[in-house]
Design a protein around this motif. Sequence first.
Motif, PDB file in Angstrom:
ATOM      1  N   VAL A  54      73.706 -36.832 -14.670  1.00 54.58           N
ATOM      2  CA  VAL A  54      72.623 -36.447 -13.762  1.00 54.58           C
ATOM      3  C   VAL A  54      72.608 -34.926 -13.681  1.00 54.58           C
ATOM      4  CG1 VAL A  54      71.692 -36.593 -11.423  1.00 54.58           C
ATOM      5  CG2 VAL A  54      72.872 -38.574 -12.415  1.00 54.58           C
TER       6      VAL A  54
ATOM      7  N   VAL B 292      71.623 -43.011 -17.622  1.00 50.88           N
ATOM      8  CA  VAL B 292      72.334 -43.386 -16.396  1.00 50.88           C
ATOM      9  C   VAL B 292      72.411 -44.903 -16.254  1.00 50.88           C
ATOM     10  CG1 VAL B 292      72.166 -43.407 -13.867  1.00 50.88           C
ATOM     11  CG2 VAL B 292      71.885 -41.262 -15.134  1.00 50.88           C
TER      12      VAL B 292
ATOM     13  N   ILE C 289      70.589 -40.003  -7.921  1.00 42.87           N
ATOM     14  CA  ILE C 289      70.046 -38.652  -8.114  1.00 42.87           C
ATOM     15  C   ILE C 289      70.877 -37.627  -7.357  1.00 42.87           C
ATOM     16  CG2 ILE C 289      68.077 -37.140  -7.591  1.00 42.87           C
ATOM     17  CD1 ILE C 289      66.224 -39.462  -8.295  1.00 42.87           C
TER      18      ILE C 289
ATOM     19  N   LEU D  85      67.833 -37.534 -15.468  1.00 43.91           N
ATOM     20  CA  LEU D  85      68.807 -38.610 -15.610  1.00 43.91           C
ATOM     21  C   LEU D  85      68.902 -38.950 -17.094  1.00 43.91           C
ATOM     22  CD1 LEU D  85      67.976 -38.779 -12.573  1.00 43.91           C
ATOM     23  CD2 LEU D  85      68.378 -41.227 -12.717  1.00 43.91           C
TER      24      LEU D  85
END
Length: 340
Positions: A68, A13, A57, A10
Amino acid sequence: MSSQKPIVELAGVGKTFRGPEGEIVALDGIDISIKKGDIFGVIGMSGAGKSTLVRCINLLERPTQGKVFFDGQELTAMTAPKLRQARRSISMIFQQFNLLMQKTCLKNVCFPMEIAGVKPSEAKKRAMELLNIVGLPDKANAYPAQLSGGQKQRVAIARALASDPQVLLCDEATSALDPTTTRSILALIKDINRRLGITAVIITHEMAVIEEICTHVAILDEGKAVEIGMVEEIFSNPKTEAARKLVFPDGLPVSHLKSERVVRIVFNGGTSYEPLIASLAIDCGVKVNILGADTKNVGGKAFGNMLIGLPNDPNEAQKALNYLKSKKDITAEEVTDYNE
């Protein structure tokens, strides 16, 4: 043992929701890298952003900002068909199991394979193999209503494994279970991780779950990842207030101590239950008072901290402090503000 290659990344994010009173920031600039083979825990208090993070996710929640990556590919840049294909490698289990109540356990496990176009005979054979892996081959023809909570979660795990995933996302998967059942489910996840090489991401609000199973942990607080690292490192020396509250929820009564000199001892992963205070008395002839302690045994190693009051005699106090500072796997420092 995990390799060096990340399976989930990530990068910056963020996730913002629009509510009746304006924008709500659920995630704010999260940078996390999860390596293949890890059992990675994400923990935080209620409202910290844990469930939003796990849903980002696999893009069940699309981030407002950031990227991602899964196995080196950017999920956030994929077309819908490619994203559906990638999601087959990222399975998820939930707190409330989400089983189809009108289908038998066998058919629940077959269901994702049927959607993917697997022949019924092959799906049934694979489903029986998976029910055997989770310890429920005798429940193939039972319905979810006939199962205990732990058995339901085992069926949900078998169903999650049906697509041969590389990553298993566990969103508060043991929160609805009693402690004994929780331990058995965590042992199963650990076994699956070891035998099948599946990376697990554990979302929880319980430090006991992190202690029991995880290799690495990220601590979330108000949408930010305030600490990330190996469980041993975080437990031995939590650096932020949010981490300290989770690792040592009872705290230490520093403001109420009655001693001239106070020392905080931090255990950094030595052998559990080493008789440190007894050794101090025997080796140095110095007796100290234990004023507070919050220690944990993680994988046979000692983590946590302890507050002790040193003798009023300055020579005796210094002798004790020197002894403590010389010991391996602990850090000793004087607390100067205990009487404020």
